[in-house]
Design an enzyme around this catalytic site. Structure first.
Site, PDB file in Angstrom:
ATOM      1  N   SER B 154       5.923  -8.809   3.181  1.00  0.00           N
ATOM      2  CA  SER B 154       5.919 -10.287   3.146  1.00  0.00           C
ATOM      3  C   SER B 154       7.354 -10.764   2.989  1.00  0.00           C
ATOM      4  O   SER B 154       8.093 -10.623   4.006  1.00  0.00           O
ATOM      5  CB  SER B 154       5.339 -10.804   1.629  1.00  0.00           C
ATOM      6  OG  SER B 154       4.816 -12.021   1.896  1.00  0.00           O
ATOM      7  N   ASP B 315      -5.291 -10.669   7.071  1.00  0.00           N
ATOM      8  CA  ASP B 315      -3.860 -11.519   6.642  1.00  0.00           C
ATOM      9  C   ASP B 315      -4.027 -12.570   7.231  1.00  0.00           C
ATOM     10  O   ASP B 315      -3.427 -12.682   8.361  1.00  0.00           O
ATOM     11  CB  ASP B 315      -2.906 -10.604   6.568  1.00  0.00           C
ATOM     12  CG  ASP B 315      -1.614 -11.222   6.035  1.00  0.00           C
ATOM     13  OD1 ASP B 315      -1.782 -12.425   5.432  1.00  0.00           O
ATOM     14  OD2 ASP B 315      -0.526 -10.473   5.860  1.00  0.00           O
ATOM     15  N   HIS B 348      -3.545 -10.914   2.663  1.00  0.00           N
ATOM     16  CA  HIS B 348      -2.369 -10.640   2.548  1.00  0.00           C
ATOM     17  C   HIS B 348      -1.782  -9.650   1.501  1.00  0.00           C
ATOM     18  O   HIS B 348      -0.942  -8.821   1.618  1.00  0.00           O
ATOM     19  CB  HIS B 348      -1.263 -11.847   2.351  1.00  0.00           C
ATOM     20  CG  HIS B 348      -0.113 -11.641   2.199  1.00  0.00           C
ATOM     21  ND1 HIS B 348       0.758 -11.195   3.412  1.00  0.00           N
ATOM     22  CD2 HIS B 348       1.057 -12.035   1.351  1.00  0.00           C
ATOM     23  CE1 HIS B 348       2.004 -11.254   3.252  1.00  0.00           C
ATOM     24  NE2 HIS B 348       2.106 -11.915   2.101  1.00  0.00           N
TER      25      HIS B 348
END
Lengths: 376, 376
Positions: B154, B315, B348
C-alpha cells in the site's frame, strides 16, 4: 438555454395528491399524506398506456420537460418525451416523489399537523414497500387498474421489483435498471457511512435542525462518498485524471486536484436542495429492501409480468452480478425475463447517461408489451 | 495469549533516532526530527543483509514481535520472524514510523520546540520523498550503505518505489506490494472525502484540538470509508452477508446489520490510536506521490535493482492494473522485474492476510537477491 426543446414535452407542472392515512410496513400509521407527481402524455380511453417512472435516491417527481422559468429539464428528460424511449405520443407517463423524500411528498421535513412542526425523527421509518403503497394510492386515484409498465434505475429499480411483488395484478411489465433484489453488506456499509457522517455533524442535533439550518458539512461528505460510488474508476480518469486546479501542488489542504474541487462543489450544491433527514430515511429504506426469495407474481397468474432487466458493465455500486441474480431468480420460477448488460464506462451514472442504448432496448420492449396488453 | 510465540522474534522495543534538520520537497525545513524504529535479527559483518520494511498508511514501527506486556504482536508478525518470509535468522530487519505519523516519529501532534506546543497545522506538508529521506538518514546512522531490500504494501509500496528513485545506489532489491506509481482520481477522491470529514467536524478547530480532544466523529467516519475500501464486496459478503445484530429490523437509525456494528466499532477504536491531523498529512502525501515517468535507477547502474511486484486479485483500492503498469514501465526501461498477482478474496487487506502465498514468493526472491549481493 433549454436543450432538446424540439423533442421536449415542454412546460410541465407538479401536482399534488392527498390521502388520509397509510399503514406502514413497520406497523405504524402515517396520517395526512401528500404525494407530489407529474404526468406527461395522454391516458388512452382503455387506460392501457400508463407507465409509472420511479426515481432513484435523490430524484423527484420532475422527470421530464421544464418547469416554468427553468433552464434545466427533468432528471430523465433524455428518455421521456415525444419519440423518446418513454414516448409521450404513445404513453401516459406518471412520476411521483417517494415517501420520505423532500420534494413535495410527505417526509421528515414536512409539517406534522398534530404538532405544527416538521416531523424530524418523529417521522416513522419507511420502506420501499411503503413507497410503492403510496404510489398505488396515486395510481388508483388517477383511475388506472393496470400499469403498462413500471420503470426505474437504482432505488427506482427496487420500487419496480416491489411493485411486482406487492401488486402483481396491477403491472403488465417491469423494467428494473442498475439495481438489486437486496443490498449487499458493501452497499449497506456505504449508506451507513453517509448516515454516520450526517448524524456526527453537531448541527444535525438529533434531527431537530429545521429552525437553525442543515448539518451541511456532514451531508456534503455523505454526498461526496455517493458521487465516488456513482462514477467508475475509468470515468473519473477520463474526466479528471490527475489534473491540477493550479500549476503546482499547494502544499496545503486546499483542493489541489480537479477531482477534489468537483467533489466539494457537488457536496456543497447538494445541501441546498436535499434534506439531511430524508437522506437518513431513504438510505435506511434501501438497506431494508429485500425481495430475494419473494414471489414476483401470484401463483395463479404466473408469467403475467414481462421483465426487462438492464445493467451496466462499469457499475460497481450495483454490479451486473446483482442484475444477473434477479434474472436467474425470475427464470428459475418460470417468468419471462430479458436481460441486457450495456457496455459503458460511466459506472452507476450510466443509467442516466446512456440514453441511446437504453432507448433502443426499451422502445421495442414497451411496444411489444403495449401490443400484448391491448390484445388481452 | 501471544499467538505463534514459537516463530516469534519475542519481546522487542521501539528505539528513537534524532537528527537536526530535513529540507523537505516543498522547500521548507523541518528541525529536530525524531524517527521511531525497531530492528529484528542481526546485521552481518559485511552489512549486506539489511531489509527495510516500510509501513502502510496507519501502521507504525512495531512490525513484529511483542512489546512487553502486550498480547498483540506487530502488524506484519506473520511475515517477519525466525523462518518466516523476512527471516530474522538470516536478515537484519528495520522498520520505522513514517514522518508525519503519530507513533513516535515527528508529526503534527509532536511538540514544536520553538513554541512548546504541538505543531498542528504549523507542521509542514510532507511527501513520500520526505518520508524516504528520513528513512535514509536512519539507515546512514545505523551504518548501512546498501539495503538488501526495501519491502512494503500500500503506502509502503510507494515508499519502496520512492527509494528506488531517490537512492538507487542504496537498494539491491525492491518489493512493492498492492500499490501504485501514482494515485488515480478515485484514490484521491476517497482521501479527499476522509479529509473533508475530519475538517468538517467542528472539534477539528483548524487543527488546534490537542488540549480539547480529537475530532472523533469526523475521524471515525474517515476510517469507516477506509475500511470499506480495504475489504472487497466478496469478503464483506463472506464475513457479514445481511446478518442482523438482533432478530428483526429496528425501524430506527440504530445499527441493524452486523456490518454497521463492525464499521462503527472500527471507527470508534481507531480514534483512540490515531491522530486526525496525521490522517490529513499522510493522505496528502499519498495523493502527491507520482513516480510515473521517473527513472528508477541511475542510468549508469541500469538493472542494478531487482523488483518483485505483487498485487491481489480482489483489491479494488489498488487494482492489479496499477501493479501491471509499474511492471510495464520497469520492463520498457530494461529493468529486472517479476510480477505476481495473488488470488485472494480479501481485497486490499490481502497484503496483511495472505502470508502463506507472500512467504513462498518473497522467501526465494530474497535468497537470490542475498546471493547476488554477496557475490558482488
Amino acid at each position: 438555454m433549454p436543450q432538446n426543446t424540439e423533442n421536449s414535452i415542454g412546460i410541465v407542472e407538479t401536482q399534488y395528491f392527498n390521502f388520509d392515512r397509510l399503514v406502514l410496513e413497520s406497523g405504524k400509521e402515517l396520517a395526512d399524506v401528500t404525494v407530489a407527481y407529474e404526468t406527461y402524455g395522454k391516458l388512452s380511453e382503455a387506460k392501457d398506456n400508463a407507465v409509472l417512472i420511479v426515481h432513484a435516491f435523490t430524484g423527484d417527481a420532475h422527470a421530464a420537460g421544464f418547469h416554468k422559468g427553468d433552464d434545466k429539464p427533468g432528471w430523465w428528460d433524455n428518455m421521456i418525451g415525444p419519440g423518446k424511449a418513454f414516448d409521450t405520443d404513445k404513453y401516459f407517463i406518471i412520476c411521483s416523489n417517494v415517501l420520505g423524500g423532500c420534494s413535495g411528498t410527505t417526509g421528515p421535513s414536512s409539517i406534522n399537523k398534530k404538532t405544527g412542526k416538521p416531523y424530524a425523527l418523529e417521522f416513522p421509518v419507511i420502506t420501499i414497500v411503503d413507497m410503492v403503497a403510496a404510489q398505488k394510492k396515486l395510481i388508483d386515484f388517477i383511475g388506472i387498474k393496470k400499469l403498462l409498465s413500471v420503470a426505474g434505475g437504482s432505488m427506482g429499480g427496487m420500487q419496480v421489483l416491489q411493485w411486482a411483488v406487492s401488486y402483481p395484478e396491477s403491472v403488465a411489465s417491469a423494467i428494473p435498471i442498475a439495481t438489486t433484489m437486496k443490498h449487499s453488506p458493501q452497499q449497506i456499509a456505504f449508506n451507513e457511512v453517509a448516515r454516520q457522517s450526517i448524524m456526527g455533524d453537531v448541527a444535525w442535533n438529533n434531527g431537530n435542525y429545521y429552525d437553525k439550518g442543515q448539518p451541511e458539512r456532514g451531508l456534503a461528505v455523505a454526498r461526496m462518498v455517493g458521487h465516488i460510488t456513482y462514477m467508475s474508476d475509468k470515468s473519473m480518469e477520463e474526466k479528471f485524471s490527475r489534473n491540477l486546479k493550479d500549476k503546482a501542488y499547494s502544499f496545503s489542504f486546499a483542493s489541489d486536484f480537479e477531482v477534489e474541487g468537483y467533489l466539494r462543489y457537488r457536496g456543497d450544491s447538494f445541501v441546498r436542495r436535499f434534506d439531511a433527514n430524508s437522506y437518513l430515511y431513504i438510505t435506511k429504506a434501501m438497506d431494508y429492501f429485500d425481495v430475494s426469495g419473494k414471489k414476483f407474481v401470484h401463483e395463479a397468474k404466473k408469467k403475467d409480468i414481462n421483465f426487462l432487466v438492464i445493467s451496466f458493465k462499469s457499475d460497481w455500486l450495483y454490479p451486473s452480478y446483482q442484475s444477473e441474480e434477479i434474472v436467474k431468480q425470475l427464470k428459475l420460477k418460470g417468468y419471462n425475463a430479458t436481460y441486457i448488460e450495456i457496455k459503458s464506462t460511466y459506472g452507476h451514472d450510466a443509467f442516466l447517461v446512456e440514453a441511446d442504448d437504453e432507448t433502443r432496448i426499451i422502445k421495442h420492449f414497451l411496444e411489444r408489451a403495449h401490443k400484448e396488453a391491448s390484445n388481452v
